[in-house]
Every structure is written in structure tokens, then in C-alpha cells.
Design an enzyme around this catalytic site. Structure first.
Site, PDB file in Angstrom:
ATOM      1  N   ASN A  42       0.858  -1.188   0.000  1.00 37.36           N
ATOM      2  CA  ASN A  42       0.000   0.000   0.000  1.00 37.36           C
ATOM      3  C   ASN A  42       0.894   1.238   0.000  1.00 37.36           C
ATOM      4  O   ASN A  42       1.468   1.587   1.031  1.00 37.36           O
ATOM      5  CB  ASN A  42      -0.901  -0.036   1.246  1.00 37.36           C
ATOM      6  CG  ASN A  42      -1.731   1.228   1.400  1.00 37.36           C
ATOM      7  OD1 ASN A  42      -1.846   2.033   0.476  1.00 37.36           O
ATOM      8  ND2 ASN A  42      -2.322   1.404   2.570  1.00 37.36           N
ATOM      9  N   LYS A  65       0.065   4.230  -0.252  1.00 38.55           N
ATOM     10  CA  LYS A  65      -0.607   5.387   0.366  1.00 38.55           C
ATOM     11  C   LYS A  65      -0.432   6.627  -0.522  1.00 38.55           C
ATOM     12  O   LYS A  65      -0.376   6.508  -1.739  1.00 38.55           O
ATOM     13  CB  LYS A  65      -0.105   5.614   1.789  1.00 38.55           C
ATOM     14  CG  LYS A  65      -0.107   4.349   2.635  1.00 38.55           C
ATOM     15  CD  LYS A  65       0.037   4.636   4.095  1.00 38.55           C
ATOM     16  CE  LYS A  65       0.172   3.324   4.845  1.00 38.55           C
ATOM     17  NZ  LYS A  65      -0.001   3.438   6.262  1.00 38.55           N
ATOM     18  N   HIS A  95      -9.567   0.757   4.916  1.00 36.50           N
ATOM     19  CA  HIS A  95      -8.240   0.919   5.536  1.00 36.50           C
ATOM     20  C   HIS A  95      -8.375   1.822   6.761  1.00 36.50           C
ATOM     21  O   HIS A  95      -9.196   2.733   6.789  1.00 36.50           O
ATOM     22  CB  HIS A  95      -7.254   1.513   4.527  1.00 36.50           C
ATOM     23  CG  HIS A  95      -5.853   1.526   5.051  1.00 36.50           C
ATOM     24  ND1 HIS A  95      -5.363   2.538   5.841  1.00 36.50           N
ATOM     25  CD2 HIS A  95      -4.849   0.620   4.923  1.00 36.50           C
ATOM     26  CE1 HIS A  95      -4.117   2.259   6.173  1.00 36.50           C
ATOM     27  NE2 HIS A  95      -3.779   1.105   5.638  1.00 36.50           N
ATOM     28  N   GLU A 135      -6.779   4.273   7.808  1.00 33.03           N
ATOM     29  CA  GLU A 135      -6.690   5.731   7.569  1.00 33.03           C
ATOM     30  C   GLU A 135      -7.987   6.265   6.969  1.00 33.03           C
ATOM     31  O   GLU A 135      -8.360   7.418   7.203  1.00 33.03           O
ATOM     32  CB  GLU A 135      -5.461   6.030   6.691  1.00 33.03           C
ATOM     33  CG  GLU A 135      -4.179   5.889   7.499  1.00 33.03           C
ATOM     34  CD  GLU A 135      -3.015   5.265   6.767  1.00 33.03           C
ATOM     35  OE1 GLU A 135      -2.978   5.309   5.521  1.00 33.03           O
ATOM     36  OE2 GLU A 135      -2.131   4.713   7.456  1.00 33.03           O
ATOM     37  N   GLU A 150      -5.374  -5.409  10.753  1.00 25.57           N
ATOM     38  CA  GLU A 150      -4.365  -4.360  10.908  1.00 25.57           C
ATOM     39  C   GLU A 150      -4.658  -3.565  12.176  1.00 25.57           C
ATOM     40  O   GLU A 150      -5.438  -2.605  12.142  1.00 25.57           O
ATOM     41  CB  GLU A 150      -4.411  -3.408   9.721  1.00 25.57           C
ATOM     42  CG  GLU A 150      -4.152  -4.066   8.380  1.00 25.57           C
ATOM     43  CD  GLU A 150      -3.666  -3.033   7.375  1.00 25.57           C
ATOM     44  OE1 GLU A 150      -2.479  -3.051   7.065  1.00 25.57           O
ATOM     45  OE2 GLU A 150      -4.466  -2.195   6.945  1.00 25.57           O
ATOM     46  N   SER A 180       3.429  -2.252  10.434  1.00 32.38           N
ATOM     47  CA  SER A 180       4.878  -2.109  10.612  1.00 32.38           C
ATOM     48  C   SER A 180       5.667  -3.382  10.290  1.00 32.38           C
ATOM     49  O   SER A 180       6.638  -3.700  10.976  1.00 32.38           O
ATOM     50  CB  SER A 180       5.189  -1.629  12.034  1.00 32.38           C
ATOM     51  OG  SER A 180       4.640  -0.340  12.245  1.00 32.38           O
TER      52      SER A 180
HETATM   53  C1  PEP Z   1      -0.862  -0.166   6.011  1.00 30.69           C
HETATM   54  O1  PEP Z   1      -0.909   0.965   5.585  1.00 30.69           O
HETATM   55  O2  PEP Z   1      -1.758  -0.963   5.726  1.00 30.69           O
HETATM   56  C2  PEP Z   1       0.271  -0.557   6.848  1.00 30.69           C
HETATM   57  C3  PEP Z   1       0.280  -1.753   7.378  1.00 30.69           C
HETATM   58  O3  PEP Z   1       1.261   0.381   7.030  1.00 30.69           O
HETATM   59  P1  PEP Z   1       2.701   0.127   7.718  1.00 30.69           P
HETATM   60  O4  PEP Z   1       3.271  -1.130   7.126  1.00 30.69           O
HETATM   61  O5  PEP Z   1       3.509   1.341   7.375  1.00 30.69           O
HETATM   62  O6  PEP Z   1       2.460  -0.011   9.180  1.00 30.69           O
END
Ligand code: PEP
Length: 262
Positions: A11, A13, A99, A101, A171, A217
Site C-alpha cells: 500500500n 498510500k 483501511h 486511515e 491491521e 509495521s
Molecule cells: C498499512 O498501511 O496498511 C500498513 C500496514 O502500514 P505500515 O506497514 O507502514 O504499518
């Protein structure tokens, strides 16, 4: 080897530009040429979908093209939104829905996410429904209630036949972009709860086939322990997906974990 082929999504973003996104797409496709046993997808920003699609196509890559969001209506007076038909027209195969966000920064609610998810699946695309609790919800011990509500409401009125094209991404919000990762045991526990819920909603076969991926992460050096958990079928990756070598490393870790599962 697990019956469920691991899936790893990158992703991007609201990052990259036409040049860096193209370089990243080339790095990912080249790095994955000799990697099998994993389904990989990249989710560039909307304006770069066609650029990335051309790179994937020119290289004959099996990496799927994904979109980070969609609007559920076919067309019309919805300023600023992007429809399913537009995504299909641009060669998109898989769409992220809900998601964290979108939920917590933009303010999308479960019912709205359900409309999008229905739209994506009814239009023949694959969807990744993202669910997960905030830090406050986890501290209060409500993580299972929250993810169960997000799964139940997200999947309202969606028949089992459409769930065949669904992936669920667990997540935890407190792990996204924070450098904190769920422990392999906590990830396994959350995934097992989600699979048990899908079993109750759709039956054993659907639950056994459904891929549930972890996001938060992920980095290549820590991913293998999480991916090797019984109910973890790969990952959704934000920050580390902006580096081709890291993303390819995560795909290799997922493929290796899938091969090692009974
Ligand atoms: C995400 O945006 O779905 C995500 C898991 O981000 P990150 O890996 O940066 O935590």
C-alpha cells in the site's frame, strides 16, 4: 504447503510521484521474477494506476494492480470520487476497503464500508477488507469485539459466493506506521478469531479458504515469525512497500512460510 496461497500487498498510500512510482514498480516486478508461491499486489495512488499498469504489463508480471479505495456508485455527481468502472477501465484487479486511515482519518463508517465492499465484489473485482482495533480499544480489552463488528457489518448482505474474492487484513491501528508490530501470538489469536467468525457466518469451507493477512509495521527481518502462524496468510505493507528490496523480501518471507505450513 498451506492450501491458502500467501498474499502480500504493498500500500503506497499518498506517496511516490510518476518517476519514483515507476522505479518502484520496476524494482518490485524485477525482484519478483523468480519468486513463486505468493500472490503480490501493489496499490499506487490513483493518478499513477495507468503508469504502473503499463510497467506490469510490459514486463509480463503477475503482480496485481490494486487501488487504495473506491466509491460504490457507478457514475454521476460525486465530485472527487473514483468509481469501480473507472478502476476496471484502468486494469485494477483488487481494491482496499476500510483501511484504518479511511476509517480514522477520513471518518468512514462500517455501513459505508459495506456499500463499497459489496460494490467491489459484485463488480467482479477482488477486495481486501481492512479491520483492526485502536490502542484504546485494545487497552480496554475490546479488540475481538471491535474486529468482529467490523467484519460482520462490513460483510452484511454479501453472499458466500462473493466472499471467494475477499481477503481480510487484520491491521491493529496502533501498529500501522508506528514501528510497533503485533507479536506473532497476538496476530495468530486475532486471525483465528476472525476465521472462527467467518466459519459461523459462511461455514467451514469458506472459512478455510479465506486468506487473512496481517498489517502493521511489517519489515523483512521480523515478518517470517508472523507469516509462519497457522492463520496468517501474508501481509499488507505500508512503509516497507516503498522500498522494492524490502517488499520483495516480505514476499519471499511469505512464500517461504506458506511452503513450510502443513
Ligand atoms: C498499512 O498501511 O496498511 C500498513 C500496514 O502500514 P505500515 O506497514 O507502514 O504499518
Amino acid at each position: 504447503m498451506s492450501d491458502r496461497k500467501p498474499f502480500v500487498g504493498g500500500n503506497w498510500k499518498m506517496n511516490t510521484n510518476r518517476t519514483t512510482g515507476s522505479d518502484l514498480a520496476r524494482g518490485v516486478t524485477d525482484g519478483l521474477i523468480t519468486v513463486d508461491g505468493v500472490d503480490a499486489a501493489v496499490f499506487p495512488p490513483f493518478p499513477y494506476l495507468l503508469t504502473v499498469r503499463a510497467i506490469l504489463r510490459d514486463r509480463g508480471s503477475s503482480v496485481r494492480l490494486g487501488a487504495q479505495d473506491v466509491y460504490h456508485q457507478g457514475e454521476g455527481a460525486f465530485t472527487g470520487e473514483v468509481s469501480m468502472n473507472m478502476l476496471k477501465d484502468c486494469g485494477t484487479q483488487v481494491v482496499l476497503v476500510g483501511h484504518s486511515e479511511r476509517r480514522h482519518v477520513i471518518g468512514e463508517k462500517d455501513e459505508f464500508i459495506n456499500k463499497k465492499l459489496r460494490g467491489v465484489l459484485e463488480n467482479g473485482l477482488e477486495a481486501i477488507l481492512c479491520v483492526g482495533e485502536t490502542l484504546d480499544e485494545r487497552t480496554a480489552g475490546h479488540q475481538d469485539i471491535v474486529t468482529a463488528r467490523q467484519v460482520r457489518t462490513g460483510l452484511a448482505d454479501i453472499p458466500a459466493s462473493l466472499v471467494e474474492r475477499l481477503i481480510i487484513a487484520y491491521e491493529p491501528v496502533w501498529a500501522i506506521g508506528t514501528g510497533k508490530t503485533a507479536t506473532p501470538e497476538d496476530a495468530q489469536d486475532a486471525h483465528a478469531q476472525i476465521r472462527a467468525l467467518i466459519n459461523r457466518m459462511y461455514g467451514k469451507d469458506t472459512a478455510q479458504r479465506l486468506r487473512i493477512i496481517y498489517g502493521g509495521s511489517l519489515k523483512p527481518d521480523i515478518a517470517a515469525d508472523i507469516f509462519s502462524q497457522k492463520d496468517v496468510d501474508g501481509g499488507l505493507v505500508g512503509g516497507a512497500s516503498l522500498n522494492a528490496a524490502d517488499f520483495v523480501g516480505l514476499c519471499k518471507a511469505a512464500a517461504g512460510a506458506g511452503r513450510a505450513k502443513p
